[in-house]
Design an enzyme around this catalytic site. Structure first.
Site, PDB file in Angstrom:
ATOM      1  N   HIS A   1       3.475   3.833   5.282  1.00  0.00           N
ATOM      2  CA  HIS A   1       2.180   3.959   5.967  1.00  0.00           C
ATOM      3  C   HIS A   1       1.929   2.684   6.763  1.00  0.00           C
ATOM      4  O   HIS A   1       2.031   1.579   6.207  1.00  0.00           O
ATOM      5  CB  HIS A   1       1.028   4.062   4.958  1.00  0.00           C
ATOM      6  CG  HIS A   1       1.066   5.234   4.038  1.00  0.00           C
ATOM      7  ND1 HIS A   1       0.176   6.279   4.125  1.00  0.00           N
ATOM      8  CD2 HIS A   1       1.870   5.528   2.983  1.00  0.00           C
ATOM      9  CE1 HIS A   1       0.417   7.162   3.163  1.00  0.00           C
ATOM     10  NE2 HIS A   1       1.449   6.721   2.456  1.00  0.00           N
TER      11      HIS A   1
ATOM     12  N   ASN B   1       3.941   4.039  -1.211  1.00  0.00           N
ATOM     13  CA  ASN B   1       3.569   4.490  -2.550  1.00  0.00           C
ATOM     14  C   ASN B   1       4.834   5.020  -3.223  1.00  0.00           C
ATOM     15  O   ASN B   1       5.587   5.797  -2.615  1.00  0.00           O
ATOM     16  CB  ASN B   1       2.505   5.585  -2.465  1.00  0.00           C
ATOM     17  CG  ASN B   1       1.212   5.063  -1.869  1.00  0.00           C
ATOM     18  OD1 ASN B   1       0.796   3.947  -2.152  1.00  0.00           O
ATOM     19  ND2 ASN B   1       0.573   5.858  -1.020  1.00  0.00           N
TER      20      ASN B   1
ATOM     21  N   HIS C   1       8.307   7.504   2.735  1.00  0.00           N
ATOM     22  CA  HIS C   1       7.616   7.226   4.006  1.00  0.00           C
ATOM     23  C   HIS C   1       6.849   5.930   3.879  1.00  0.00           C
ATOM     24  O   HIS C   1       6.460   5.517   2.789  1.00  0.00           O
ATOM     25  CB  HIS C   1       6.675   8.377   4.386  1.00  0.00           C
ATOM     26  CG  HIS C   1       5.722   8.746   3.295  1.00  0.00           C
ATOM     27  ND1 HIS C   1       6.097   9.536   2.227  1.00  0.00           N
ATOM     28  CD2 HIS C   1       4.435   8.419   3.076  1.00  0.00           C
ATOM     29  CE1 HIS C   1       5.079   9.678   1.405  1.00  0.00           C
ATOM     30  NE2 HIS C   1       4.050   8.999   1.892  1.00  0.00           N
TER      31      HIS C   1
ATOM     32  N   VAL D   1       3.747  12.956  -1.477  1.00  0.00           N
ATOM     33  CA  VAL D   1       4.828  13.677  -0.793  1.00  0.00           C
ATOM     34  C   VAL D   1       6.134  12.961  -1.141  1.00  0.00           C
ATOM     35  O   VAL D   1       6.309  11.776  -0.813  1.00  0.00           O
ATOM     36  CB  VAL D   1       4.628  13.705   0.740  1.00  0.00           C
ATOM     37  CG1 VAL D   1       5.778  14.459   1.406  1.00  0.00           C
ATOM     38  CG2 VAL D   1       3.291  14.365   1.101  1.00  0.00           C
TER      39      VAL D   1
ATOM     40  N   ASP E   1      -1.080  10.236  10.387  1.00  0.00           N
ATOM     41  CA  ASP E   1      -1.448  10.802   9.087  1.00  0.00           C
ATOM     42  C   ASP E   1      -2.573  11.818   9.290  1.00  0.00           C
ATOM     43  O   ASP E   1      -3.518  11.570  10.030  1.00  0.00           O
ATOM     44  CB  ASP E   1      -1.890   9.696   8.120  1.00  0.00           C
ATOM     45  CG  ASP E   1      -1.907  10.185   6.690  1.00  0.00           C
ATOM     46  OD1 ASP E   1      -1.057   9.725   5.895  1.00  0.00           O
ATOM     47  OD2 ASP E   1      -2.760  11.045   6.356  1.00  0.00           O
TER      48      ASP E   1
HETATM   49  P1  AMP Z   1       1.659   9.394  -0.101  1.00  0.00           P
HETATM   50  O1  AMP Z   1       0.411   9.575  -0.897  1.00  0.00           O
HETATM   51  O2  AMP Z   1       2.113   7.989   0.039  1.00  0.00           O
HETATM   52  O3  AMP Z   1       2.753  10.337  -0.567  1.00  0.00           O
HETATM   53  O4  AMP Z   1       1.274   9.799   1.379  1.00  0.00           O
HETATM   54  C1  AMP Z   1       1.346  11.091   1.879  1.00  0.00           C
HETATM   55  C2  AMP Z   1       0.532  11.074   3.123  1.00  0.00           C
HETATM   56  O5  AMP Z   1       0.917  12.182   3.914  1.00  0.00           O
HETATM   57  C3  AMP Z   1      -0.982  11.216   2.900  1.00  0.00           C
HETATM   58  O6  AMP Z   1      -1.630  10.091   3.472  1.00  0.00           O
HETATM   59  C4  AMP Z   1      -1.331  12.516   3.595  1.00  0.00           C
HETATM   60  O7  AMP Z   1      -2.584  12.443   4.236  1.00  0.00           O
HETATM   61  C5  AMP Z   1      -0.199  12.661   4.589  1.00  0.00           C
HETATM   62  N1  AMP Z   1       0.143  14.020   4.981  1.00  0.00           N
HETATM   63  C6  AMP Z   1       0.350  15.082   4.184  1.00  0.00           C
HETATM   64  N2  AMP Z   1       0.711  16.162   4.910  1.00  0.00           N
HETATM   65  C7  AMP Z   1       0.734  15.765   6.204  1.00  0.00           C
HETATM   66  C8  AMP Z   1       1.025  16.411   7.434  1.00  0.00           C
HETATM   67  N3  AMP Z   1       1.351  17.697   7.499  1.00  0.00           N
HETATM   68  N4  AMP Z   1       0.958  15.689   8.573  1.00  0.00           N
HETATM   69  C9  AMP Z   1       0.609  14.380   8.535  1.00  0.00           C
HETATM   70  N5  AMP Z   1       0.329  13.706   7.401  1.00  0.00           N
HETATM   71  C10 AMP Z   1       0.377  14.398   6.249  1.00  0.00           C
END
Ligand code: AMP
Length: 118
Positions: A101, A86, A99, A95, A30
């Site tokens: 975490h 999430n 995914h 995003v 992340d």
């Molecule tokens: P969520 O809030 O569950 O959608 O998690 C999205 C996660 O993606 C967050 O923890 C961000 O820090 C992570 N994130 C966003 N863009 C990138 C990226 N380019 N590379 C790695 N992690 C990312």
């Protein structure tokens, strides 16, 4: 669904280190880690969020859980990690490409989630 940064990453359009990959998913660090170990398991199939997965995705969802255990082991946190999905804006999703975490390396306090939801 609209393309996302994770779509581009899983397709290899944005150079990103894969800690693990197979035909179904990739694992990346992340970019804004919330714990000493914070990695994301991202299916190659762009399902926007868990609640939009359907019966056809059953094997894939199971696979992602098994990968989580395996990757946590490889990262040396196999006996103490938290797995988070999430779902939707209200669930903290930012995003919209499903995914998981893996968070580890700090104390995951009892009730932490409950107090955040309160
Ligand atoms: P969520 O809030 O569950 O959608 O998690 C999205 C996660 O993606 C967050 O923890 C961000 O820090 C992570 N994130 C966003 N863009 C990138 C990226 N380019 N590379 C790695 N992690 C990312």
């Amino acid at each position: 669904m609209e393309d996302t940064i994770f779509g581009k990453i899983t397709r290899g359009e944005i150079p990103t280190e894969f800690l693990y990959e197979d035909e179904h998913c990739v694992v990346i660090k992340d970019i804004y880690p919330q714990a000493p170990t914070h990695v994301l398991i991202i299916p190659r199939k762009p399902i926007p969020m868990l609640s939009e997965a359907d019966a056809d995705d059953q094997a894939l969802l199971g696979h992602l859980l098994l990968v989580a255990g395996k990757v946590a082991d490889q990262l040396g946190v196999g006996d103490a990690f938290r797995l988070v999905i999430n779902n939707g804006e209200g669930g903290g999703q930012t995003v919209f490409h499903l995914h998981l975490h893996i968070l580890a390396g700090r104390e995951m306090k009892e009730g932490e989630l409950a107090s955040r939801l309160a």
